[in-house]
Design a protein around this motif. Structure first.
Motif, PDB file in Angstrom:
ATOM      1  N   VAL A 233       0.847  -1.189   0.000  1.00 21.96           N
ATOM      2  CA  VAL A 233       0.000   0.000   0.000  1.00 21.96           C
ATOM      3  C   VAL A 233       0.886   1.243   0.000  1.00 21.96           C
ATOM      4  O   VAL A 233       2.079   1.176   0.305  1.00 21.96           O
ATOM      5  CB  VAL A 233      -0.953   0.030   1.223  1.00 21.96           C
ATOM      6  N   THR A 237      -3.422   6.525   1.143  1.00 22.53           N
ATOM      7  CA  THR A 237      -4.470   5.774   0.439  1.00 22.53           C
ATOM      8  C   THR A 237      -5.374   5.103   1.467  1.00 22.53           C
ATOM      9  O   THR A 237      -4.974   4.861   2.608  1.00 22.53           O
ATOM     10  CB  THR A 237      -3.872   4.714  -0.492  1.00 22.53           C
ATOM     11  N   VAL A 239      -7.698   1.999   2.945  1.00 21.52           N
ATOM     12  CA  VAL A 239      -7.721   0.534   2.971  1.00 21.52           C
ATOM     13  C   VAL A 239      -8.985   0.084   3.685  1.00 21.52           C
ATOM     14  O   VAL A 239      -9.577   0.825   4.471  1.00 21.52           O
ATOM     15  CB  VAL A 239      -6.476  -0.044   3.676  1.00 21.52           C
ATOM     16  N   ILE A 245      -2.102  -5.793   2.887  1.00 20.90           N
ATOM     17  CA  ILE A 245      -1.310  -4.562   2.910  1.00 20.90           C
ATOM     18  C   ILE A 245       0.190  -4.833   2.793  1.00 20.90           C
ATOM     19  O   ILE A 245       0.963  -3.911   2.510  1.00 20.90           O
ATOM     20  CB  ILE A 245      -1.585  -3.746   4.195  1.00 20.90           C
TER      21      ILE A 245
END
Length: 325
Positions: A233, A237, A239, A245
């Motif tokens: 990741v 951003t 999630v 990740i």
């Protein structure tokens, strides 16, 4: 000769009256014949008239019969069609009733299952008010379970080190261990434990965490995933809970492959263990086990079950330090 003349005269004398009589009879017969012919023609005319009338009556009767038959056939067809439509509607209603009954039974079973999932006593009957309460409760719990860290971040072999003070395996000094360590092979998938946004994703040399991911979650919670081998990741951003990740590794100050996992509220580290087992059924346990979060203040926002206030604990804001690994 005289005789013959005498006989001829006698014949004439005798035959003339006969001829007159015959002529009268002939005239009478002629008149009778004419009358009979007239009567015959009249009778024939009457017969033709009656036949014509009979034909007209027969034709009218047949037309009326045909019309009645057509009307009857049309009405019979309409009645048959109506009966067929009613039968189809009846069948459709029966099927709909069966479907509704099955849906209601399924909903009842689902609501009974929802009560069990929520850790509540199973009711004998689910009323509309009860169903609404269950839906609201489930929605509230899902909100918190999606926004506050819960569950395991990795399918690990075991937990090798817990939360609390310990002798650091590298520095050989007694200090605070702000998370728990999961022993795992390098490349084991690591997952987000709640919805959030990536605060940091990269190599963090100063802390000794190596490749590190920090996630910000709802209500001031954060999670740390340290010593990763690979990061999937990027910073800033979003999630979602359960999203891949990264992969576990052995980067930074580490004595072997493992995942260092932390749960923090604002800047205060919390013991992650109660969060690992927190779920829909054991929803109330977290509020009583985790004392360092002021859960009671959430009562003004959400009617959480059995929220208990904990003594206020002073903690100064802290960033990542080398001792927190």
């Amino acid at each position: 000769m005289v005789f013959f003349v005498l006989m001829a005269g006698i014949s004439v004398f005798v035959s003339n009256p006969l001829l007159l009589i015959a002529n009268d009879d002939l005239e009478t017969l002629t008149i009778d014949h004419q009358q009979l012919s007239a009567e015959y023609e009249q009778m024939v005319g009457s017969q033709q008239y009656y036949k014509s009338q009979l034909d007209q009556l027969t034709s009218s009767y047949r037309l009326e019969i045909d019309q009645l038959s057509n009307n009857y056939q049309s009405e019979l067809s309409e009645l048959t069609s109506s009966l067929s439509a009613l039968e189809m509607e009846k069948t459709a209603l029966e099927q709909e009733n069966m479907r509704i009954g099955a849906v209601n039974q399924s909903l009842d079973q689902n609501f009974f299952g929802l009560e069990s999932l929520l850790g509540l006593p199973v009711s004998e009957d689910i009323s509309e008010e009860r169903a609404q309460e269950l839906k609201v409760m489930a929605s509230q719990r899902m909100f918190f379970l999606n926004g506050i860290p819960n569950g395991k971040p990795i399918d690990a072999i075991r937990i090798t080190d817990g939360f609390g003070r310990r002798i650091h395996p590298v520095l050989k000094k007694r200090q605070m261990h702000n998370g728990i360590d999961f022993k795992a092979h390098i490349g084991t998938p690591v997952y987000a434990t709640a919805d959030g946004v990536v605060e940091f994703a990269g190599f963090h040399k100063a802390s000794g965490f190596g490749k590190l991911i920090i996630l910000q979650h709802n209500l001031g919670f954060k999670t740390y995933f340290a010593h990763l081998n690979k990061i999937k990741v990027r910073s800033r951003t979003f999630v979602r809970k359960g999203q891949l990740i990264g992969y576990s590794g052995n980067t930074g100050v580490s004595t072997g492959p493992h995942l260092h996992y932390e749960v923090r509220h604002v800047y205060s580290p919390l013991n992650p263990v109660p969060f690992l087992d927190w779920n829909m059924t054991d929803f109330d346990t977290l509020f009583s086990e985790v004392k360092d979060v002021k859960w009671a203040s959430l009562q003004d926002m959400y009617p959480l079950n059995q929220i208990k206030s904990s003594p206020e604990q002073q903690s100064s804001p802290r960033e990542i330090s080398s001792a927190e690994r």
